[in-house]
Motif scaffolding. Structure first.
Motif, PDB file in Angstrom:
ATOM      1  N   GLU A 277     -17.948 -16.368 -31.153  1.00 36.76           N
ATOM      2  CA  GLU A 277     -17.924 -17.657 -30.295  1.00 36.76           C
ATOM      3  C   GLU A 277     -17.199 -18.763 -30.952  1.00 36.76           C
ATOM      4  O   GLU A 277     -16.429 -19.624 -30.326  1.00 36.76           O
ATOM      5  N   PRO A 278     -16.976 -19.159 -32.252  1.00 34.40           N
ATOM      6  CA  PRO A 278     -16.107 -20.035 -32.831  1.00 34.40           C
ATOM      7  C   PRO A 278     -14.655 -19.769 -32.945  1.00 34.40           C
ATOM      8  O   PRO A 278     -13.863 -20.418 -32.868  1.00 34.40           O
ATOM      9  N   THR A 279     -14.258 -18.475 -32.789  1.00 37.88           N
ATOM     10  CA  THR A 279     -12.913 -17.914 -33.169  1.00 37.88           C
ATOM     11  C   THR A 279     -12.163 -17.463 -31.733  1.00 37.88           C
ATOM     12  O   THR A 279     -10.999 -17.747 -31.701  1.00 37.88           O
ATOM     13  N   VAL A 280     -12.782 -16.988 -30.684  1.00 39.03           N
ATOM     14  CA  VAL A 280     -12.104 -16.534 -29.569  1.00 39.03           C
ATOM     15  C   VAL A 280     -11.482 -17.612 -28.724  1.00 39.03           C
ATOM     16  O   VAL A 280     -10.278 -17.649 -28.257  1.00 39.03           O
ATOM     17  N   PRO A 281     -12.165 -18.841 -28.548  1.00 39.04           N
ATOM     18  CA  PRO A 281     -11.540 -19.916 -27.741  1.00 39.04           C
ATOM     19  C   PRO A 281     -10.271 -20.508 -28.610  1.00 39.04           C
ATOM     20  O   PRO A 281      -9.199 -20.732 -27.945  1.00 39.04           O
ATOM     21  N   LEU A 282     -10.311 -20.520 -29.642  1.00 40.62           N
ATOM     22  CA  LEU A 282      -9.085 -21.105 -30.458  1.00 40.62           C
ATOM     23  C   LEU A 282      -8.059 -19.978 -30.525  1.00 40.62           C
ATOM     24  O   LEU A 282      -6.834 -20.336 -30.389  1.00 40.62           O
ATOM     25  N   TRP A 283      -8.277 -18.693 -30.400  1.00 40.41           N
ATOM     26  CA  TRP A 283      -7.342 -17.597 -30.469  1.00 40.41           C
ATOM     27  C   TRP A 283      -6.721 -17.405 -29.174  1.00 40.41           C
ATOM     28  O   TRP A 283      -5.432 -17.375 -29.235  1.00 40.41           O
ATOM     29  N   ILE A 284      -7.210 -17.759 -28.133  1.00 34.76           N
ATOM     30  CA  ILE A 284      -7.003 -17.550 -26.790  1.00 34.76           C
ATOM     31  C   ILE A 284      -5.889 -18.674 -26.281  1.00 34.76           C
ATOM     32  O   ILE A 284      -4.961 -18.889 -25.896  1.00 34.76           O
ATOM     33  N   LEU A 285      -6.476 -19.899 -27.034  1.00 36.49           N
ATOM     34  CA  LEU A 285      -5.452 -21.130 -26.750  1.00 36.49           C
ATOM     35  C   LEU A 285      -4.180 -21.041 -27.531  1.00 36.49           C
ATOM     36  O   LEU A 285      -3.365 -21.608 -27.189  1.00 36.49           O
ATOM     37  N   ASP A 286      -4.184 -20.398 -28.849  1.00 32.68           N
ATOM     38  CA  ASP A 286      -3.163 -20.298 -29.681  1.00 32.68           C
ATOM     39  C   ASP A 286      -2.030 -19.162 -29.030  1.00 32.68           C
ATOM     40  O   ASP A 286      -0.819 -19.182 -29.197  1.00 32.68           O
ATOM     41  N   LYS A 287      -2.858 -18.000 -28.827  1.00 32.59           N
ATOM     42  CA  LYS A 287      -2.076 -16.905 -28.271  1.00 32.59           C
ATOM     43  C   LYS A 287      -1.616 -16.616 -26.652  1.00 32.59           C
ATOM     44  O   LYS A 287      -0.798 -16.257 -26.633  1.00 32.59           O
ATOM     45  N   MET A 288      -2.605 -17.141 -26.092  1.00 37.24           N
ATOM     46  CA  MET A 288      -2.465 -16.950 -24.582  1.00 37.24           C
ATOM     47  C   MET A 288      -2.168 -18.231 -23.811  1.00 37.24           C
ATOM     48  O   MET A 288      -1.974 -18.272 -22.665  1.00 37.24           O
ATOM     49  N   HIS A 289      -2.317 -19.254 -24.562  1.00 37.56           N
ATOM     50  CA  HIS A 289      -2.131 -20.674 -23.982  1.00 37.56           C
ATOM     51  C   HIS A 289      -2.948 -20.826 -22.541  1.00 37.56           C
ATOM     52  O   HIS A 289      -2.504 -21.292 -21.391  1.00 37.56           O
ATOM     53  N   ALA A 290      -4.277 -20.454 -22.920  1.00 35.97           N
ATOM     54  CA  ALA A 290      -5.126 -20.512 -21.698  1.00 35.97           C
ATOM     55  C   ALA A 290      -5.530 -21.980 -21.465  1.00 35.97           C
ATOM     56  O   ALA A 290      -5.105 -23.031 -22.101  1.00 35.97           O
ATOM     57  N   GLU A 291      -5.860 -22.132 -20.069  1.00 35.68           N
ATOM     58  CA  GLU A 291      -6.196 -23.419 -19.285  1.00 35.68           C
ATOM     59  C   GLU A 291      -7.826 -23.729 -20.177  1.00 35.68           C
ATOM     60  O   GLU A 291      -8.430 -22.853 -20.515  1.00 35.68           O
ATOM     61  N   LYS A 292      -7.978 -24.962 -20.105  1.00 37.77           N
ATOM     62  CA  LYS A 292      -9.450 -25.554 -20.881  1.00 37.77           C
ATOM     63  C   LYS A 292     -10.532 -25.009 -19.913  1.00 37.77           C
ATOM     64  O   LYS A 292     -11.314 -24.261 -20.504  1.00 37.77           O
ATOM     65  N   TRP A 293     -10.289 -24.860 -18.732  1.00 35.26           N
ATOM     66  CA  TRP A 293     -11.429 -24.217 -17.819  1.00 35.26           C
ATOM     67  C   TRP A 293     -11.636 -22.700 -18.005  1.00 35.26           C
ATOM     68  O   TRP A 293     -12.758 -22.290 -17.880  1.00 35.26           O
ATOM     69  N   GLN A 294     -10.656 -22.281 -18.550  1.00 31.85           N
ATOM     70  CA  GLN A 294     -10.915 -20.452 -18.879  1.00 31.85           C
ATOM     71  C   GLN A 294     -11.774 -20.212 -19.950  1.00 31.85           C
ATOM     72  O   GLN A 294     -12.313 -19.308 -20.315  1.00 31.85           O
ATOM     73  N   LEU A 295     -11.687 -21.533 -21.014  1.00 30.30           N
ATOM     74  CA  LEU A 295     -12.618 -21.271 -22.156  1.00 30.30           C
ATOM     75  C   LEU A 295     -14.034 -21.083 -21.908  1.00 30.30           C
ATOM     76  O   LEU A 295     -14.496 -20.165 -22.538  1.00 30.30           O
ATOM     77  N   GLY A 296     -14.636 -21.517 -20.836  1.00 29.40           N
ATOM     78  CA  GLY A 296     -16.060 -21.292 -20.587  1.00 29.40           C
ATOM     79  C   GLY A 296     -16.035 -20.004 -19.736  1.00 29.40           C
ATOM     80  O   GLY A 296     -17.193 -19.385 -19.780  1.00 29.40           O
ATOM     81  N   LEU A 297     -15.283 -19.462 -19.369  1.00 30.88           N
ATOM     82  CA  LEU A 297     -15.223 -18.247 -18.511  1.00 30.88           C
ATOM     83  C   LEU A 297     -15.116 -16.878 -19.505  1.00 30.88           C
ATOM     84  O   LEU A 297     -15.501 -15.713 -19.038  1.00 30.88           O
ATOM     85  N   VAL A 298     -14.518 -17.247 -20.709  1.00 26.83           N
ATOM     86  CA  VAL A 298     -14.209 -16.003 -21.505  1.00 26.83           C
ATOM     87  C   VAL A 298     -15.688 -15.244 -21.975  1.00 26.83           C
ATOM     88  O   VAL A 298     -15.602 -14.101 -22.113  1.00 26.83           O
ATOM     89  N   PHE A 299     -16.478 -16.148 -22.244  1.00 26.80           N
ATOM     90  CA  PHE A 299     -18.054 -15.767 -22.427  1.00 26.80           C
ATOM     91  C   PHE A 299     -18.889 -15.380 -21.553  1.00 26.80           C
ATOM     92  O   PHE A 299     -20.058 -14.782 -21.619  1.00 26.80           O
ATOM     93  N   LEU A 300     -18.272 -15.248 -20.116  1.00 26.35           N
ATOM     94  CA  LEU A 300     -19.242 -15.090 -18.879  1.00 26.35           C
ATOM     95  C   LEU A 300     -19.712 -13.565 -19.116  1.00 26.35           C
ATOM     96  O   LEU A 300     -20.702 -13.090 -18.776  1.00 26.35           O
ATOM     97  N   PRO A 301     -18.708 -12.565 -19.099  1.00 28.41           N
ATOM     98  CA  PRO A 301     -18.945 -11.126 -19.130  1.00 28.41           C
ATOM     99  C   PRO A 301     -19.937 -10.750 -20.372  1.00 28.41           C
ATOM    100  O   PRO A 301     -20.777 -10.021 -19.997  1.00 28.41           O
ATOM    101  N   ASP A 302     -20.058 -11.295 -21.480  1.00 32.09           N
ATOM    102  CA  ASP A 302     -20.948 -11.263 -22.412  1.00 32.09           C
ATOM    103  C   ASP A 302     -22.466 -11.588 -21.895  1.00 32.09           C
ATOM    104  O   ASP A 302     -23.520 -10.803 -22.234  1.00 32.09           O
ATOM    105  N   SER A 303     -22.577 -12.683 -21.425  1.00 35.23           N
ATOM    106  CA  SER A 303     -23.746 -13.140 -20.870  1.00 35.23           C
ATOM    107  C   SER A 303     -24.306 -12.271 -19.893  1.00 35.23           C
ATOM    108  O   SER A 303     -25.625 -11.732 -19.823  1.00 35.23           O
ATOM    109  N   VAL A 304     -23.516 -11.795 -18.846  1.00 37.79           N
ATOM    110  CA  VAL A 304     -24.005 -10.839 -17.835  1.00 37.79           C
ATOM    111  C   VAL A 304     -24.212  -9.404 -18.526  1.00 37.79           C
ATOM    112  O   VAL A 304     -25.217  -8.892 -17.965  1.00 37.79           O
ATOM    113  N   GLY A 305     -23.462  -8.862 -19.565  1.00 35.23           N
ATOM    114  CA  GLY A 305     -23.723  -7.592 -19.978  1.00 35.23           C
ATOM    115  C   GLY A 305     -25.149  -7.911 -20.859  1.00 35.23           C
ATOM    116  O   GLY A 305     -26.061  -6.837 -20.464  1.00 35.23           O
TER     117      GLY A 305
END
Length: 478
Positions: A277-305
């Motif tokens: 939770e605290p590391t993946v958003p910062l990691w994808i911001l740094d390495k993947m240059h993700a959009e802000k709205w994508q940060l909320g979708l990153v953990f959606l598969p965890d919740s569904v699973g």
């Protein structure tokens, strides 16, 4: 006349078990909604604060060194280049980790104090006060612009959650005295937390990106006010003293090696999520240059699973054998963690995240009933203390995981943090073998709520002469 009619409706609502269950479900959902909505918001806020401070310092530095005032375009170009070279998103892991773990730390401290408080004033008042504290937390989040107020808001939520979780589950237990009905009702009540987690990540990310930082917290505040109104209308909020229940002392349960193994598995598997939770958003911001709205979708598969695992695999885990199901799930979590750092785009994170959530959900579905079985066969048949230990394990995972994760990322990097968590899960797997059979106490038959189901719900293992119990051979009456 209208007043009398309202009083009559209120009296009916006070005796409605389904309405009480809905309120607990709704409260758990709001707590988890606030818990997860901040995850995609906090890292970006802290990065913006650091970037603004960095730009301000560098503009002053350039003016002092050159004796000239740079125009706005030149200043932005120079400071942006300097920021991109010297400031990495991963530098925020420590601050974000401590902020996210503060809730679990406070909840860990406050949890043991809530039980005696419930006995003094009653469950409904504790639930109501816990919701008021969560409302205060959401308001602080809405107004906070700096790190310290954000940290305080998260810690305040931990105090409120300690009250709502314990009081809410106690209300469900008291309204559903039948063991079978209680099991189903508690499953639905805990489903509220799972649903809040499922909605929280994308809700926080989308609202923050497209509406603003304050908007998600104001919506949560309105929903909490509705919850408080329902509680005031349905529950009798006068001070009542609950009868103390006789149970095995907590220190005796903590000396049971099988309860410790199960609690350890819950903590280790939950830690897999708490470090992400605290590391993946910062990691994808740094390495993947993700959009802000994508940060909320990153953990959606965890919740569904997790939602799929907890709702659809409880019976399958009992049929296959809870120990082997847990073993396979820990292997699955470890494999998904190993694969996660190899992702180079946000869509590539979907499958590993879903596998982690599914593994944690199935593990919880397998082990939480096993804790009750351990109490039935080895201790007094009262489940409050053993589930307090389980909650302790979850709080430890969410307090230790995020705080330590930030330090480890700075020392060895994000990929090795995730691989280390995977290794920890794999090393713990052999302990699942000890849960295949466990010695019983001197009692021949477990003590459970109903004398009728006592003989129907449990069958003796073929090795009864060895005083061992195999939960893989349980059968339940439909």
């Amino acid at each position: 006349m209208a007043f009398e009619r309202i009083r009559s409706i209120r009296r009916k609502c006070e005796h409605s078990t389904k309405l009480a269950l809905f309120i607990v479900f709704y409260t758990n959902m709001l707590d988890s909604l606030l818990l997860t909505a901040v995850v995609p918001i906090i890292p970006d806020i802290l990065l913006d604060l650091d970037e603004a401070n960095f730009h301000s310092r560098n503009r002053t530095l350039y003016r002092n060194e050159s004796g000239l005032s740079l125009n706005q375009t030149q200043s932005q170009s120079l400071t942006q280049k300097a920021f991109s070279l010297s400031v990495s998103a991963l530098n925020e892991n420590t601050k974000v980790g401590w902020l996210l773990s503060s809730k679990a730390i406070i909840q860990l401290i406050a949890g043991p104090l809530i039980g005696p408080l419930c006995n003094r004033v009653g469950y409904p008042i504790v639930l109501f006060c816990g919701c008021v504290v969560i409302l205060a937390s959401a308001l602080i989040f809405a107004c906070a612009e700096m790190y310290i107020p954000l940290f305080f808001a998260r810690a305040v939520q931990g105090l409120g959650s300690a009250g709502t979780v314990i009081a809410g589950m106690s209300i469900v237990a008291s309204r559903y005295p039948d063991d079978r009905a209680r099991s189903g009702a508690m499953g639905l009540a805990m489903g509220g937390a799972a649903f809040g987690v499922l909605v929280g990540y994308p809700f926080g990310g989308f609202m923050y990106t497209f509406v603003g930082k304050i908007s998600p917290f104001l919506v949560i505040c309105v929903l909490i006010c509705v919850d408080l109104g329902l509680q005031w209308f349905v529950f009798n909020l006068s001070v009542t003293t609950e009868n103390a229940c006789r149970s095995t002392p907590l220190h005796k349960l903590l000396r049971d090696p099988y309860i410790l193994i199960v609690s350890g598995i819950i903590m280790i598997t939950t830690m897999a999520m708490s470090v992400l939770e605290p590391t993946v958003p910062l990691w994808i911001l740094d390495k993947m240059h993700a959009e802000k709205w994508q940060l909320g979708l990153v953990f959606l598969p965890d919740s569904v699973g997790y939602l799929v695992g907890t709702n659809f695999f409880g019976i399958a885990a009992r049929s296959i054998g809870r120990w082997i199901t847990t073993l396979c799930c820990m292997l699955l979590i470890g494999l998904c963690l190993v694969c996660l750092p190899f992702a180079t785009t946000v869509p590539q994170l979907i499958l590993p995240h879903f596998g982690i959530g599914l593994g944690i959900g199935i593990t919880d579905a397998a082990l939480f009933p096993l804790l009750a079985l351990l109490v039935d066969t080895r201790h007094d048949a009262f489940y409050g203390s053993v589930y307090a230990i389980a909650q302790l394990a979850v709080c430890l995972a969410y307090s230790i995981g995020p705080s330590v994760a930030g330090q480890i990322v700075k020392a060895i990097g994000f990929p090795w943090l995730i691989r280390g968590t995977a290794i920890l899960n794999l090393l713990y797997c052999p302990l699942c073998l000890f849960l295949r059979k466990f010695p019983r106490t001197d009692e021949e038959i477990p003590v459970i709520m109903s004398h009728k189901t006592k003989t129907e719900n449990y069958t003796k293992d073929a090795d009864t002469e060895n005083s061992s119990f195999s939960y893989g051979r349980l059968c339940e009456d439909d």
